[in-house]
Design a protein around this motif. Structure first.
Motif, PDB file in Angstrom:
ATOM      1  N   ILE A  47       0.854  -1.181   0.000  1.00 15.54           N
ATOM      2  CA  ILE A  47       0.000   0.000   0.000  1.00 15.54           C
ATOM      3  C   ILE A  47       0.892   1.234   0.000  1.00 15.54           C
ATOM      4  CG2 ILE A  47      -1.763   1.260   1.290  1.00 15.54           C
ATOM      5  CD1 ILE A  47      -2.647  -1.502   2.387  1.00 15.54           C
ATOM      6  N   SER A  51      -1.768   5.949   1.292  1.00 15.57           N
ATOM      7  CA  SER A  51      -2.801   4.988   1.700  1.00 15.57           C
ATOM      8  C   SER A  51      -4.115   5.135   0.961  1.00 15.57           C
ATOM      9  CB  SER A  51      -3.065   5.090   3.203  1.00 15.57           C
ATOM     10  OG  SER A  51      -1.895   5.182   3.930  1.00 15.57           O
ATOM     11  N   GLU A  53      -5.397   3.549  -1.283  1.00 16.39           N
ATOM     12  CA  GLU A  53      -6.028   2.257  -1.580  1.00 16.39           C
ATOM     13  C   GLU A  53      -6.981   1.805  -0.482  1.00 16.39           C
ATOM     14  OE1 GLU A  53      -1.807   2.320  -3.266  1.00 16.39           O
ATOM     15  OE2 GLU A  53      -2.746   2.814  -1.357  1.00 16.39           O
ATOM     16  N   ILE A  54      -6.767   2.271   0.750  1.00 16.18           N
ATOM     17  CA  ILE A  54      -7.605   1.872   1.888  1.00 16.18           C
ATOM     18  C   ILE A  54      -8.897   2.679   1.929  1.00 16.18           C
ATOM     19  CG2 ILE A  54      -7.701   1.788   4.411  1.00 16.18           C
ATOM     20  CD1 ILE A  54      -4.735   1.227   4.407  1.00 16.18           C
ATOM     21  N   TYR A  99      -2.273   5.187   8.506  1.00 21.34           N
ATOM     22  CA  TYR A  99      -1.721   3.919   8.051  1.00 21.34           C
ATOM     23  C   TYR A  99      -0.206   4.014   8.018  1.00 21.34           C
ATOM     24  CZ  TYR A  99      -0.721  -0.180   5.259  1.00 21.34           C
ATOM     25  OH  TYR A  99      -0.223  -1.382   4.832  1.00 21.34           O
ATOM     26  N   SER A 101       2.738   2.454   6.398  1.00 23.79           N
ATOM     27  CA  SER A 101       2.974   1.582   5.241  1.00 23.79           C
ATOM     28  C   SER A 101       4.124   0.611   5.464  1.00 23.79           C
ATOM     29  CB  SER A 101       3.216   2.410   3.976  1.00 23.79           C
ATOM     30  OG  SER A 101       4.336   3.237   4.129  1.00 23.79           O
ATOM     31  N   LYS A 104       2.583  -1.922   7.966  1.00 23.64           N
ATOM     32  CA  LYS A 104       1.290  -2.401   7.460  1.00 23.64           C
ATOM     33  C   LYS A 104       0.228  -2.393   8.566  1.00 23.64           C
ATOM     34  CE  LYS A 104       3.275  -4.685   3.561  1.00 23.64           C
ATOM     35  NZ  LYS A 104       3.821  -3.477   3.032  1.00 23.64           N
TER      36      LYS A 104
END
Length: 156
Positions: A47, A51, A53-54, A99, A101, A104
């Motif tokens: 990711i 972030s 994508e979240i 987040y 990265s 994770k």
């Protein structure tokens, strides 16, 4: 029930939103060979640092439609709804998310609003941490750090 108990109950167990089979205890998983695991699921998600994508609306399909349980806004705010209550704010948590990265790790902090049974609660701020185990297009798997419960969500 205090805020921490509601969050601990709400996010890992209900996450989210009365999710039935959405949570699976680690101890309940069948033991798979490492070959089977590699074939069935990609490695830990990659990711980006921002972030993006979240971000999205997460929940699960249900008989009465899609149950929205968690909304992660790109601006760092999250909303969590319990027991298929979206969009009502009767059992609702709103706060900030971040987040990490490299580790994770997804952190949810209930520092904006907290409602239980329709009443606004003014308790201490709590943070829950989750390891992002899997993220691919419209599927997200989170493991709650303390309980090690696996939460499976779909993106709407």
């Amino acid at each position: 029930m205090n805020k921490k108990k509601l969050l601990c109950f709400a996010i890992p167990l209900m996450l989210l939103g009365g999710c039935g089979d959405a949570t699976v205890k680690k101890t309940d998983k069948q033991i798979e060979s490492s070959e089977t695991k590699k074939e069935s699921k990609p490695e830990t998600p990659n990711i980006s640092k921002d972030s993006k994508e979240i971000a999205g609306t997460w929940g699960e399909d249900a008989e009465n439609g899609f149950n929205i349980a968690l909304i992660i806004h790109p601006d760092g705010i999250f909303e969590q709804y319990m027991d298929d209550t979206y969009p009502k704010k009767t059992d609702y948590v709103k706060g900030h998310w971040e987040y990490d990265s490299e580790a994770k790790i997804l952190k949810l902090t209930n520092d904006i609003e907290f409602y239980q049974d329709g009443e606004r609660k003014e308790d201490s701020v709590e943070t829950l941490t989750f390891t992002v185990k899997h993220l691919q297009e419209d599927k997200l798997e989170l493991e709650e750090s303390e309980t090690e419960e696996l939460i499976k969500l779909q993106k709407r």
